[in-house]
Design an enzyme around this catalytic site. Structure first.
Site, PDB file in Angstrom:
ATOM      1  N   ARG A 170     -10.190  -6.317   1.441  1.00  0.00           N
ATOM      2  CA  ARG A 170      -9.872  -4.927   1.775  1.00  0.00           C
ATOM      3  C   ARG A 170     -10.956  -3.979   1.262  1.00  0.00           C
ATOM      4  O   ARG A 170     -11.271  -3.986   0.077  1.00  0.00           O
ATOM      5  CB  ARG A 170      -8.508  -4.539   1.194  1.00  0.00           C
ATOM      6  CG  ARG A 170      -7.352  -5.305   1.816  1.00  0.00           C
ATOM      7  CD  ARG A 170      -6.043  -5.007   1.106  1.00  0.00           C
ATOM      8  NE  ARG A 170      -4.960  -5.843   1.617  1.00  0.00           N
ATOM      9  CZ  ARG A 170      -4.099  -5.470   2.553  1.00  0.00           C
ATOM     10  NH1 ARG A 170      -4.195  -4.273   3.089  1.00  0.00           N
ATOM     11  NH2 ARG A 170      -3.146  -6.279   2.956  1.00  0.00           N
ATOM     12  N   SER A 283      16.826 -11.904   5.948  1.00  0.00           N
ATOM     13  CA  SER A 283      15.675 -11.007   6.049  1.00  0.00           C
ATOM     14  C   SER A 283      14.926 -11.211   7.358  1.00  0.00           C
ATOM     15  O   SER A 283      14.614 -12.349   7.740  1.00  0.00           O
ATOM     16  CB  SER A 283      14.738 -11.271   4.861  1.00  0.00           C
ATOM     17  OG  SER A 283      13.546 -10.537   4.957  1.00  0.00           O
ATOM     18  N   LYS A 302      17.661 -17.036   0.226  1.00  0.00           N
ATOM     19  CA  LYS A 302      17.081 -16.225   1.297  1.00  0.00           C
ATOM     20  C   LYS A 302      17.122 -16.997   2.604  1.00  0.00           C
ATOM     21  O   LYS A 302      16.809 -18.181   2.645  1.00  0.00           O
ATOM     22  CB  LYS A 302      15.636 -15.861   0.952  1.00  0.00           C
ATOM     23  CG  LYS A 302      14.896 -15.130   2.063  1.00  0.00           C
ATOM     24  CD  LYS A 302      13.456 -14.846   1.679  1.00  0.00           C
ATOM     25  CE  LYS A 302      12.637 -16.111   1.582  1.00  0.00           C
ATOM     26  NZ  LYS A 302      11.211 -15.851   1.333  1.00  0.00           N
ATOM     27  N   SER A 335       6.126  -1.024  11.100  1.00  0.00           N
ATOM     28  CA  SER A 335       4.975  -0.128  11.118  1.00  0.00           C
ATOM     29  C   SER A 335       3.722  -0.695  11.744  1.00  0.00           C
ATOM     30  O   SER A 335       2.868   0.059  12.194  1.00  0.00           O
ATOM     31  CB  SER A 335       4.653   0.316   9.688  1.00  0.00           C
ATOM     32  OG  SER A 335       4.295  -0.796   8.885  1.00  0.00           O
ATOM     33  N   HIS A 363       9.344   4.383   8.046  1.00  0.00           N
ATOM     34  CA  HIS A 363       8.467   4.924   9.088  1.00  0.00           C
ATOM     35  C   HIS A 363       9.246   5.702  10.152  1.00  0.00           C
ATOM     36  O   HIS A 363       8.692   6.021  11.205  1.00  0.00           O
ATOM     37  CB  HIS A 363       7.664   3.797   9.736  1.00  0.00           C
ATOM     38  CG  HIS A 363       6.648   3.204   8.822  1.00  0.00           C
ATOM     39  ND1 HIS A 363       5.369   3.707   8.699  1.00  0.00           N
ATOM     40  CD2 HIS A 363       6.729   2.171   7.952  1.00  0.00           C
ATOM     41  CE1 HIS A 363       4.699   2.999   7.802  1.00  0.00           C
ATOM     42  NE2 HIS A 363       5.500   2.058   7.333  1.00  0.00           N
ATOM     43  N   THR A 409      11.224   7.058   2.542  1.00  0.00           N
ATOM     44  CA  THR A 409      10.089   7.507   1.738  1.00  0.00           C
ATOM     45  C   THR A 409       9.921   9.011   1.842  1.00  0.00           C
ATOM     46  O   THR A 409      10.303   9.633   2.836  1.00  0.00           O
ATOM     47  CB  THR A 409       8.792   6.816   2.185  1.00  0.00           C
ATOM     48  OG1 THR A 409       7.721   7.222   1.336  1.00  0.00           O
ATOM     49  CG2 THR A 409       8.428   7.192   3.617  1.00  0.00           C
ATOM     50  N   LYS A 412       5.471   9.786   3.718  1.00  0.00           N
ATOM     51  CA  LYS A 412       4.889   9.649   5.051  1.00  0.00           C
ATOM     52  C   LYS A 412       5.160  10.925   5.851  1.00  0.00           C
ATOM     53  O   LYS A 412       4.429  11.889   5.725  1.00  0.00           O
ATOM     54  CB  LYS A 412       5.399   8.371   5.714  1.00  0.00           C
ATOM     55  CG  LYS A 412       4.863   7.119   5.013  1.00  0.00           C
ATOM     56  CD  LYS A 412       5.292   5.836   5.665  1.00  0.00           C
ATOM     57  CE  LYS A 412       4.562   4.640   5.084  1.00  0.00           C
ATOM     58  NZ  LYS A 412       4.728   4.456   3.632  1.00  0.00           N
ATOM     59  N   THR A 442       8.800   6.584 -15.401  1.00  0.00           N
ATOM     60  CA  THR A 442       8.800   8.037 -15.516  1.00  0.00           C
ATOM     61  C   THR A 442       9.268   8.689 -14.220  1.00  0.00           C
ATOM     62  O   THR A 442       8.914   8.249 -13.128  1.00  0.00           O
ATOM     63  CB  THR A 442       7.383   8.529 -15.866  1.00  0.00           C
ATOM     64  OG1 THR A 442       6.980   7.929 -17.098  1.00  0.00           O
ATOM     65  CG2 THR A 442       7.342  10.034 -16.019  1.00  0.00           C
ATOM     66  N   THR A 527      -1.360  -8.362   6.087  1.00  0.00           N
ATOM     67  CA  THR A 527      -0.491  -7.327   6.649  1.00  0.00           C
ATOM     68  C   THR A 527       0.018  -7.745   8.025  1.00  0.00           C
ATOM     69  O   THR A 527       1.166  -7.479   8.381  1.00  0.00           O
ATOM     70  CB  THR A 527      -1.246  -5.990   6.731  1.00  0.00           C
ATOM     71  OG1 THR A 527      -1.780  -5.676   5.438  1.00  0.00           O
ATOM     72  CG2 THR A 527      -0.330  -4.870   7.172  1.00  0.00           C
TER      73      THR A 527
END
Length: 648
Positions: A170, A283, A302, A335, A363, A409, A412, A442, A527
């Site tokens: 990357r 999943s 799973k 996404s 998304h 989120t 985005k 935190t 990805t």
């Protein structure tokens, strides 16, 4: 000693039934060992050798004592002990020889070594004399172990080399987005400006005047940070207000804010999966890494079902007993390919087989639904459009109401940072009380939470940004289709261009940036699967027709320069991931209908875009933004200018 005996008796039947006098007698009576050179043994040791547990313990103890004797003999200078063993060096050939990067070993300086032998001034006199005496004992020091230490740098370099070899390493481009020139940015040099076409700030809320004003005011009043975890001085009015807004948005009893949605997904799935007895998590095969990580951390069983495959999901659900707790984890908008889950049908299966649903709307929040609550809200568009906000009493039984856990989120479409979950009060309180990912971190800064709260409220009141973004997306997809550029079919706002090769995807991204002033990030493994590499484009309300024309022209040029396959090439090969497959095109009609986008009969797409953009201008002026174009595209051959996003 008595406590140790009591503990041993609890584990050993022999000790339990033997009196202390018997044990004492056995431990003191000795006889010669049957092993050569074994000396004497107590009767208790002889009995222990017949025990399947103690015999192993004695064997380990004997081996340790033998090793200690050998080490002591070598340290005392016994001839031949350890002789001829070369001292390992960091520069010796081994793993490091596989790499082009070398390094010199770090040597401890003599002065530092001497200083390390000094006695701490805080020690008592008695301790000083003992330490001093120990430090001055004459005789050779023990040799270090002969095995070479683990070469950490060689390990790091080997892992990086793998990434370079399979072209999945990357690279990070220095892109600095400009608030007053959205969607423009400058690179490492402020004089080099580019157009960003891959940001997840889908609506430009990161530069929205209302959001910025709120954040400035909060920052000046309450400072930069929250000061601690939510439980220790980090809980405040901003957290309370934000969580109330999120709960109201999704029509749920409660919500909980995290530092990111990666953490929210990980912490929630890990906590539920580990606490529910015999829990099974089902999943989707394309789920985000945060969900995969959370499932792994839970330790729960799973079961992965094929992407959006209801038959496979039901088969797996049917194989499980009804009383076993089950979580179906999936996303609304995936996404990297833009596909949308069959949410209502999954809810039906969950009800049928006694499962709960965990829906990631990361998304989708801000992007779908009359109030921006996501795809689940959008599926009952007319019901929610008649409400000022989601009203649990009047929306009972809707798709969004049926979802047990919604995650989203703030980073985005809302342009800030952070993540959250929304659900029943009992669920949220359970995660709040048990999830380490929430408890031991935190709290988000007050300004961030206040800004996110403002962004959510803004998008709940304004449809303009979502509509304009969807119209721009339609226009970009159609332009690519007209030029035979392969867009992976999907009904969402994502525009994935299939490349099919990691190195080509990287080259295409580089050429767009360096030669055309367009930033689009290449998406490679892990990805997306190998062979499905792509460029992922995300239009925003600020990507006007001039910018869209520039993008399409540049991509077409790069495709020609690099010889990347066109849609017709993929079709000739039988189609791939929906590209070149006519049925896939028909199945993936936009989730936003023409009526929801306010398109008029016989109106062209560009005419609708222009009308919606002009309608946004008064709101932009009221928000304090400039309505006229600002900035210019230095690298744009067509010399277009960039108006401030309608999101402002």
């Amino acid at each position: 000693m008595e406590a140790l005996l009591q503990q041993s008796r609890a584990m050993c039947p022999f000790l339990k039934r033997s009196s202390p006098n018997t044990l004492r007698s056995l431990a003191t009576a000795t006889r010669p060992s049957t092993s050569p050179g074994g000396g004497t043994m107590t009767n208790l040791q002889r009995i222990a050798r017949r025990c399947p547990v103690m015999s192993k313990a004695l064997a380990v103890q004997s081996a340790r004592m033998t090793g200690t004797k050998r080490f002591t003999s070598s340290a005392a200078g016994v001839p031949g002990a350890g002789a001829g063993t070369p001292k390992p060096t960091r520069g010796s050939p081994g793993k490091r020889a596989l790499h082009s990067t070398g390094g010199n070993g770090a040597n401890m300086s003599t002065e530092f070594h001497k200083g390390a032998q000094q006695i701490h001034p805080g020690l008592s006199n008695a301790t000083r004399s003992h330490v001093g005496a120990s430090a001055t004992v004459s005789g050779p020091t023990p040799r270090a172990p002969v095995a070479a230490p683990f070469d950490y740098d060689a390990f790091y370099n080997a892992e990086l080399q793998k990434k370079h070899q399979d072209k999945s390493y990357r690279y990070f481009n220095n892109i600095n987005r400009l608030a007053q020139e959205f969607p423009r940015a400058h690179t490492a040099s402020k004089d080099e400006k580019v157009t960003v076409w891959c940001s997840n700030d889908y609506l430009g809320m990161g530069r929205n005047p209302e959001v910025l004003a709120t954040m400035h005011k909060t920052l000046d009043t309450y400072g930069a940070g929250a000061g601690g975890t939510r439980n220790i001085s980090g809980h405040n009015q901003h957290a309370v207000s934000l969580e109330n807004t999120l709960a109201k948005l999704h029509g749920k009893e409660a919500a909980l804010v995290f530092s990111s949605c990666f953490v929210a997904n990980d912490a929630t799935l890990a906590t539920l999966g580990s606490k529910m007895p015999d829990c099974v998590i089902l999943s989707d095969s394309l789920n985000h890494a945060s969900m995969i990580q959370g499932i792994r951390h839970s330790g729960a069983k799973k079961m992965v079902f094929k992407h959006n495959d209801l038959v496979d999901l039901e088969t797996k659900l049917a194989s499980l007993p009804l009383h076993v707790p089950k979580i179906i984890a999936f996303e609304s908008v995936y996404s990297m390919c833009g596909s949308i889950a069959p949410i209502e049908a999954i809810c039906d299966l969950a009800d049928k087989y006694g499962a709960i649903t965990f829906l990631d709307e990361v998304h989708a929040v801000g992007m779908y639904g009359p109030h921006g609550a996501g795809v689940a809200e959008h599926l009952d568009y007319e019901i929610y459009a008649s409400q000022d906000t989601a009203n649990p009493l009047s929306t009972k039984g809707t798709v969004m109401d049926r979802i047990n856990i919604i995650t989203g989120t703030l980073g985005k479409a809302y342009g800030c940072v952070g993540g959250y979950i929304a659900g029943s009060a009992a669920l949220v309180d359970t995660i709040r009380s048990l999830a380490p990912g929430f408890i031991f971190t935190t709290s988000l800064p007050p300004a961030t939470m206040a800004g996110a709260d403002t962004a959510i409220r803004y998008q709940a009141r304004h449809q303009q940004d979502r509509i304009l973004q969807q119209l721009h997306t339609r226009a970009v997809k159609q332009s690519f289709k007209d030029l035979d550029i392969p867009v992976i079919p999907n009904p969402s706002h994502i525009v994935p261009l299939l490349v099919g090769d990691a190195e080509l995807a990287k080259q295409a991204s580089d050429k767009l940036l360096e030669e055309h002033g367009i930033y689009v990030q290449a998406i490679n493994y892990p990805t997306v699967p190998r062979g499905e590499e792509r460029l992922r484009i995300t239009p925003t309300p600020g990507h006007t027709q001039e910018l869209r024309d520039h993008l399409v022209e540049a991509v077409n040029t790069v495709w020609n320069d690099l010889g990347i396959k066109r849609a017709s090439d993929w079709k000739a090969m039988g189609g791939f991931v929906g590209v070149g497959v006519e049925a896939a095109e028909l199945e993936n009609q936009p989730i936003w209908t023409d009526a929801q986008l306010n398109m008029r009969p016989d109106e062209t797409l560009e005419a609708a875009v222009e009308r919606e953009f002009q309608a946004a201008v008064p709101g932009m002026k009221a928000g304090g933004a400039k309505a006229k174009p600002v900035g210019s595209i230095a690298a744009n051959p067509i010399g277009a200018s960039i108006p401030v996003a309608a999101a402002a």
